[in-house]
Design a protein around this motif. Sequence first.
Motif, PDB file in Angstrom:
ATOM      1  N   VAL A 112     -35.091  29.827  20.796  1.00  0.00           N
ATOM      2  CA  VAL A 112     -34.169  29.442  21.873  1.00  0.00           C
ATOM      3  C   VAL A 112     -33.263  28.314  21.400  1.00  0.00           C
ATOM      4  CG1 VAL A 112     -34.004  28.428  24.181  1.00  0.00           C
ATOM      5  CG2 VAL A 112     -35.708  30.194  23.710  1.00  0.00           C
ATOM      6  N   TRP A 113     -33.832  27.350  20.692  1.00  0.00           N
ATOM      7  CA  TRP A 113     -33.029  26.213  20.243  1.00  0.00           C
ATOM      8  C   TRP A 113     -32.077  26.605  19.120  1.00  0.00           C
ATOM      9  CZ3 TRP A 113     -31.879  22.219  22.935  1.00  0.00           C
ATOM     10  CH2 TRP A 113     -32.749  21.786  23.939  1.00  0.00           C
ATOM     11  N   LEU A 114     -32.410  27.636  18.356  1.00  0.00           N
ATOM     12  CA  LEU A 114     -31.453  28.126  17.362  1.00  0.00           C
ATOM     13  C   LEU A 114     -30.255  28.779  18.043  1.00  0.00           C
ATOM     14  CD1 LEU A 114     -33.641  29.643  14.488  1.00  0.00           C
ATOM     15  CD2 LEU A 114     -32.257  27.556  14.438  1.00  0.00           C
ATOM     16  N   VAL A 115     -30.504  29.507  19.132  1.00  0.00           N
ATOM     17  CA  VAL A 115     -29.398  30.067  19.910  1.00  0.00           C
ATOM     18  C   VAL A 115     -28.550  28.931  20.482  1.00  0.00           C
ATOM     19  CG1 VAL A 115     -28.796  31.403  21.966  1.00  0.00           C
ATOM     20  CG2 VAL A 115     -30.630  32.191  20.449  1.00  0.00           C
ATOM     21  N   PHE A 116     -29.223  27.887  20.966  1.00  0.00           N
ATOM     22  CA  PHE A 116     -28.506  26.725  21.478  1.00  0.00           C
ATOM     23  C   PHE A 116     -27.681  26.076  20.368  1.00  0.00           C
ATOM     24  CE2 PHE A 116     -27.935  22.294  22.551  1.00  0.00           C
ATOM     25  CZ  PHE A 116     -27.638  22.306  23.905  1.00  0.00           C
ATOM     26  N   ALA A 117     -28.250  26.012  19.158  1.00  0.00           N
ATOM     27  CA  ALA A 117     -27.520  25.435  18.021  1.00  0.00           C
ATOM     28  C   ALA A 117     -26.244  26.221  17.744  1.00  0.00           C
ATOM     29  CB  ALA A 117     -28.411  25.415  16.782  1.00  0.00           C
ATOM     30  N   ALA A 118     -26.320  27.543  17.816  1.00  0.00           N
ATOM     31  CA  ALA A 118     -25.124  28.366  17.600  1.00  0.00           C
ATOM     32  C   ALA A 118     -24.089  28.107  18.692  1.00  0.00           C
ATOM     33  CB  ALA A 118     -25.510  29.844  17.575  1.00  0.00           C
ATOM     34  N   ALA A 119     -24.554  27.991  19.946  1.00  0.00           N
ATOM     35  CA  ALA A 119     -23.629  27.762  21.055  1.00  0.00           C
ATOM     36  C   ALA A 119     -22.949  26.404  20.958  1.00  0.00           C
ATOM     37  CB  ALA A 119     -24.377  27.889  22.384  1.00  0.00           C
ATOM     38  N   ILE A 120     -23.702  25.368  20.616  1.00  0.00           N
ATOM     39  CA  ILE A 120     -23.103  24.042  20.578  1.00  0.00           C
ATOM     40  C   ILE A 120     -22.246  23.858  19.327  1.00  0.00           C
ATOM     41  CG2 ILE A 120     -24.927  22.762  19.383  1.00  0.00           C
ATOM     42  CD1 ILE A 120     -24.544  20.589  21.605  1.00  0.00           C
ATOM     43  N   ALA A 121     -22.557  24.599  18.250  1.00  0.00           N
ATOM     44  CA  ALA A 121     -21.681  24.582  17.076  1.00  0.00           C
ATOM     45  C   ALA A 121     -20.330  25.203  17.434  1.00  0.00           C
ATOM     46  CB  ALA A 121     -22.330  25.343  15.918  1.00  0.00           C
ATOM     47  N   ALA A 122     -20.360  26.305  18.176  1.00  0.00           N
ATOM     48  CA  ALA A 122     -19.110  26.919  18.632  1.00  0.00           C
ATOM     49  C   ALA A 122     -18.355  25.982  19.569  1.00  0.00           C
ATOM     50  CB  ALA A 122     -19.404  28.250  19.334  1.00  0.00           C
ATOM     51  N   LEU A 123     -19.095  25.287  20.447  1.00  0.00           N
ATOM     52  CA  LEU A 123     -18.460  24.318  21.343  1.00  0.00           C
ATOM     53  C   LEU A 123     -17.807  23.195  20.543  1.00  0.00           C
ATOM     54  CD1 LEU A 123     -17.908  23.087  24.137  1.00  0.00           C
ATOM     55  CD2 LEU A 123     -20.195  22.024  24.000  1.00  0.00           C
ATOM     56  N   GLN A 124     -18.470  22.738  19.503  1.00  0.00           N
ATOM     57  CA  GLN A 124     -17.898  21.667  18.692  1.00  0.00           C
ATOM     58  C   GLN A 124     -16.584  22.096  18.059  1.00  0.00           C
ATOM     59  OE1 GLN A 124     -20.627  19.599  16.157  1.00  0.00           O
ATOM     60  NE2 GLN A 124     -19.024  18.645  14.924  1.00  0.00           N
ATOM     61  N   LEU A 125     -16.522  23.338  17.589  1.00  0.00           N
ATOM     62  CA  LEU A 125     -15.267  23.834  17.018  1.00  0.00           C
ATOM     63  C   LEU A 125     -14.163  23.878  18.071  1.00  0.00           C
ATOM     64  CD1 LEU A 125     -16.445  26.736  14.672  1.00  0.00           C
ATOM     65  CD2 LEU A 125     -15.502  24.522  14.004  1.00  0.00           C
ATOM     66  N   LEU A 126     -14.509  24.324  19.285  1.00  0.00           N
ATOM     67  CA  LEU A 126     -13.515  24.369  20.351  1.00  0.00           C
ATOM     68  C   LEU A 126     -13.009  22.971  20.692  1.00  0.00           C
ATOM     69  CD1 LEU A 126     -15.103  26.995  22.786  1.00  0.00           C
ATOM     70  CD2 LEU A 126     -13.073  27.291  21.357  1.00  0.00           C
ATOM     71  N   LEU A 127     -13.917  22.014  20.777  1.00  0.00           N
ATOM     72  CA  LEU A 127     -13.518  20.644  21.078  1.00  0.00           C
ATOM     73  C   LEU A 127     -12.698  20.041  19.939  1.00  0.00           C
ATOM     74  CD1 LEU A 127     -16.831  19.285  22.656  1.00  0.00           C
ATOM     75  CD2 LEU A 127     -14.758  20.008  23.848  1.00  0.00           C
ATOM     76  N   LEU A 128     -13.053  20.399  18.707  1.00  0.00           N
ATOM     77  CA  LEU A 128     -12.318  19.889  17.549  1.00  0.00           C
ATOM     78  C   LEU A 128     -10.875  20.390  17.570  1.00  0.00           C
ATOM     79  CD1 LEU A 128     -12.165  18.516  14.733  1.00  0.00           C
ATOM     80  CD2 LEU A 128     -13.014  20.679  13.775  1.00  0.00           C
ATOM     81  N   HIS A 129     -10.701  21.680  17.728  1.00  0.00           N
ATOM     82  CA  HIS A 129      -9.363  22.256  17.704  1.00  0.00           C
ATOM     83  C   HIS A 129      -8.587  21.951  18.980  1.00  0.00           C
ATOM     84  CE1 HIS A 129      -9.955  24.248  13.910  1.00  0.00           C
ATOM     85  NE2 HIS A 129     -11.081  24.790  14.348  1.00  0.00           N
ATOM     86  N   GLY A 130      -9.307  21.556  20.021  1.00  0.00           N
ATOM     87  CA  GLY A 130      -8.637  21.138  21.240  1.00  0.00           C
ATOM     88  C   GLY A 130      -8.248  19.669  21.233  1.00  0.00           C
ATOM     89  N   GLY A 131      -8.593  18.982  20.165  1.00  0.00           N
ATOM     90  CA  GLY A 131      -8.233  17.579  20.039  1.00  0.00           C
ATOM     91  C   GLY A 131      -9.108  16.634  20.842  1.00  0.00           C
ATOM     92  N   VAL A 132     -10.260  17.117  21.334  1.00  0.00           N
ATOM     93  CA  VAL A 132     -11.142  16.279  22.143  1.00  0.00           C
ATOM     94  C   VAL A 132     -12.021  15.393  21.275  1.00  0.00           C
ATOM     95  CG1 VAL A 132     -12.951  16.285  23.910  1.00  0.00           C
ATOM     96  CG2 VAL A 132     -11.133  18.002  23.966  1.00  0.00           C
ATOM     97  N   ILE A 133     -12.486  15.937  20.149  1.00  0.00           N
ATOM     98  CA  ILE A 133     -13.312  15.191  19.204  1.00  0.00           C
ATOM     99  C   ILE A 133     -12.652  15.224  17.839  1.00  0.00           C
ATOM    100  CG2 ILE A 133     -15.456  15.687  20.449  1.00  0.00           C
ATOM    101  CD1 ILE A 133     -16.060  17.831  18.348  1.00  0.00           C
ATOM    102  N   ASP A 134     -13.104  14.336  16.946  1.00  0.00           N
ATOM    103  CA  ASP A 134     -12.559  14.331  15.601  1.00  0.00           C
ATOM    104  C   ASP A 134     -13.444  15.153  14.675  1.00  0.00           C
ATOM    105  OD1 ASP A 134     -14.771  12.789  14.973  1.00  0.00           O
ATOM    106  OD2 ASP A 134     -13.660  10.910  14.838  1.00  0.00           O
ATOM    107  N   MET A 135     -13.155  15.112  13.370  1.00  0.00           N
ATOM    108  CA  MET A 135     -13.868  15.935  12.407  1.00  0.00           C
ATOM    109  C   MET A 135     -15.362  15.624  12.344  1.00  0.00           C
ATOM    110  SD  MET A 135     -13.125  18.446  10.311  1.00  0.00           S
ATOM    111  CE  MET A 135     -11.411  18.289   9.813  1.00  0.00           C
ATOM    112  N   LEU A 136     -15.748  14.410  12.726  1.00  0.00           N
ATOM    113  CA  LEU A 136     -17.152  14.007  12.678  1.00  0.00           C
ATOM    114  C   LEU A 136     -17.855  14.214  14.010  1.00  0.00           C
ATOM    115  CD1 LEU A 136     -16.872  10.759  10.531  1.00  0.00           C
ATOM    116  CD2 LEU A 136     -17.535  13.049   9.809  1.00  0.00           C
ATOM    117  N   GLY A 137     -17.187  14.876  14.943  1.00  0.00           N
ATOM    118  CA  GLY A 137     -17.818  15.158  16.226  1.00  0.00           C
ATOM    119  C   GLY A 137     -17.843  13.981  17.169  1.00  0.00           C
TER     120      GLY A 137
END
Length: 262
Positions: A112-137
């Motif tokens: 379950v936590w590996l699925v969560f890891a995949a989801a939050i990794a995808a979220l991090q990419l969305l936030l990165l490209h949306g300018g919400v977070i920087d390259m280091l998260g």
Amino acid sequence: MSAVVRSTVWLGFFSLILVAWWVMYTMVMQMDLDLLGRPGAMAERMRQMDPGMDMYMPMARFLPLFVMWGAMMAAMMVPTMVPTLRAYEDLMTSANGTRAGWLAVLAGYFSVWLVFAAAIAALQLLLLHGGVIDMLGIAKSRWTAAALLLAVGLFQFTRAKEICHGVCHSPMMYFIGNWRPGAAGGFRMGLGLGIFCAGCCWGFMVLGFAGGVMNLAWMGLATLFMVIEKLPQIGHYVTKPMGFTLILGAVVVAGWPVLTGG
């Protein structure tokens, strides 16, 4: 022989935790960060880069992010499984449990936590490209960080938190009500426990974006709290105080005028 097997599997369990923390520490050192996730000279230059122009950077690609979050889930969430696995052991004789079932509970939970890891990794990419977070998260705006702290703090008082924490806090009751024998049954129960645990603790993962996902100090404190929160004797007494603490943290980070004199 059963004592030898028991000692071996528990040794492997704690070795997994140590390896996960070693992997996280190694990644932090390779990225030129300190234990608080603060960048050195090389990492500071990386933070200034336009993520759209630097897609080759590891923190801007899904697979490296998934590996990082997967290691983080192992480092932070596997330690919280100790009361659950001990509860399963208590039922191994009286409820026809097996060592294979014990391992399967752990496997289902971590799946379950590996699925969560995949989801939050995808979220991090969305936030990165949306300018919400920087390259280091790390959140670029204090308002974003404050909003995350406030959201997770308020969640500590919700019915959803109460239900999910109730299962995580009393795994013995979950096993009694959902008992399935064998490895397949253990995996199924592990999945159920993992889903409730993710519902209970997701906020502390998301808070990584408030102070940096590679902040080992935050990881350590969050892990300690989540372990304490699941202890049968004291777990219920720390949930709401943590909510108040996070809400206060949101106020401080936002720089509320009454506190700042503005």
